[in-house]
Design a protein around this motif. Structure first.
Motif, mmCIF file in Angstrom:
data_model
loop_
_atom_site.group_PDB
_atom_site.id
_atom_site.type_symbol
_atom_site.label_atom_id
_atom_site.label_comp_id
_atom_site.label_asym_id
_atom_site.label_seq_id
_atom_site.Cartn_x
_atom_site.Cartn_y
_atom_site.Cartn_z
ATOM 1 N N CYS A 84 0.825 -1.198 -0.166
ATOM 2 C CA CYS A 84 -0.123 0.177 -0.101
ATOM 3 C C CYS A 84 0.913 1.242 0.049
ATOM 4 O O CYS A 84 1.823 1.177 0.620
ATOM 5 C CB CYS A 84 -0.812 0.038 1.130
ATOM 6 S SG CYS A 84 -1.869 1.696 1.417
ATOM 7 N N CYS A 112 0.387 2.815 3.819
ATOM 8 C CA CYS A 112 0.787 2.236 5.245
ATOM 9 C C CYS A 112 1.804 0.929 4.993
ATOM 10 O O CYS A 112 2.036 0.638 5.837
ATOM 11 C CB CYS A 112 -0.474 1.502 5.916
ATOM 12 S SG CYS A 112 -1.305 0.460 5.221
ATOM 13 N N THR A 138 1.348 -1.971 4.120
ATOM 14 C CA THR A 138 0.915 -3.257 4.191
ATOM 15 C C THR A 138 0.601 -3.795 2.836
ATOM 16 O O THR A 138 0.861 -3.323 1.919
ATOM 17 C CB THR A 138 -0.633 -3.369 5.044
ATOM 18 O OG1 THR A 138 -0.810 -4.774 5.180
ATOM 19 C CG2 THR A 138 -1.560 -2.941 4.033
ATOM 20 N N CYS A 143 -4.701 0.414 0.451
ATOM 21 C CA CYS A 143 -5.419 -0.886 0.969
ATOM 22 C C CYS A 143 -6.871 -0.126 1.556
ATOM 23 O O CYS A 143 -7.057 0.974 1.435
ATOM 24 C CB CYS A 143 -4.665 -1.390 2.279
ATOM 25 S SG CYS A 143 -4.800 -0.157 3.713
ATOM 26 N N CYS A 152 -6.764 2.620 4.210
ATOM 27 C CA CYS A 152 -6.142 3.801 3.840
ATOM 28 C C CYS A 152 -6.922 4.792 2.969
ATOM 29 O O CYS A 152 -7.110 5.894 2.935
ATOM 30 C CB CYS A 152 -4.749 3.764 3.139
ATOM 31 S SG CYS A 152 -3.335 3.351 4.197
HETATM 32 ZN ZN ZN Z 1 -2.681 1.161 3.605
#
Ligand code: ZN
Length: 199
Positions: free
Chosen positions: A59, A62, A64, A71, A74
């Motif tokens: 992402c 963030c 991830t 994501c 977010c």
């Molecule tokens: Zn994210």
């Protein structure tokens, strides 16, 4: 036994050994199982792996793993941008999400510092975190929610220094979480309290 294996079988065993915790014997067992008992499953595994490697990335905010640039967390405009909770893994993030008490944003390091295992600052998302902190003016508080293990504490120390150097307020989850534990396995009430009592 892999010494005598034909090239393709040996290549499969070697590939399986890239998985964490899988040694030569387990790799051989897995390879024999797939080829002997579950060829459909083996193909499914191969296709899922290829699709994931090609279609999953970090992402942009963030860090991830995500299929799109952002994501779902977010991409949610209702999340509070003044708080940024730093966790080690998506599983830890999910544990905090399940408490339902945190409405801020996240940064997922995708690991922790572990010098003994050769995992240094460049192997986890510290650089992207720094970038995030520098380019997110709304952030007022960085909540360090790494695990209460030796590696998690070492990581927390570095994350805190990084955030403080940028003049940000840094808090750490309260000590209600048992020492040595990973958030993923801690009950929801304890995490919720640790969040509320952060200091
Ligand atoms: Zn994210």
């Amino acid at each position: 036994m892999s010494e005598a294996s034909p090239g393709r079988l040996r290549a499969l065993m070697q590939a399986l050994q890239r998985l964490p915790g899988v040694g030569q014997r387990s790799a051989a067992r897995m390879a024999y199982h797939l080829l002997q008992h579950d060829r459909d499953g083996a193909l499914q595994l191969a296709q899922a792996l290829q699709a994931a490697v090609q279609g999953v990335r970090h992402c942009a905010l963030c860090h991830t793993l995500a299929e799109d640039e952002l994501c779902p967390t977010c991409a949610d405009p209702t999340r509070d941008a003044t708080q940024l909770c730093v966790v080690e893994t998506p599983a830890d993030q999910a544990a905090i999400e399940r408490t339902g008490v945190y409405r801020g944003r996240y940064f997922v390091l995708m690991g922790h510092l572990s010098p003994l295992d050769g995992i240094g600052p460049d192997d986890i998302g510290l650089r992207p975190l720094l970038q995030r902190l520098q380019t997110a003016p709304a952030v007022q508080e960085v909540i360090v929610a790494t695990n209460f293990t030796a590696e998690g504490e070492a990581t927390a120390h570095v994350v805190s220094q990084l955030a403080r150097a940028l003049g940000l307020r840094v808090t750490r989850l309260a000590r209600g979480v048992p020492v040595g534990s990973e958030l993923e396995y801690v009950d929801l009430g304890t995490i919720a309290h640790a969040l509320a009592d952060r200091h």
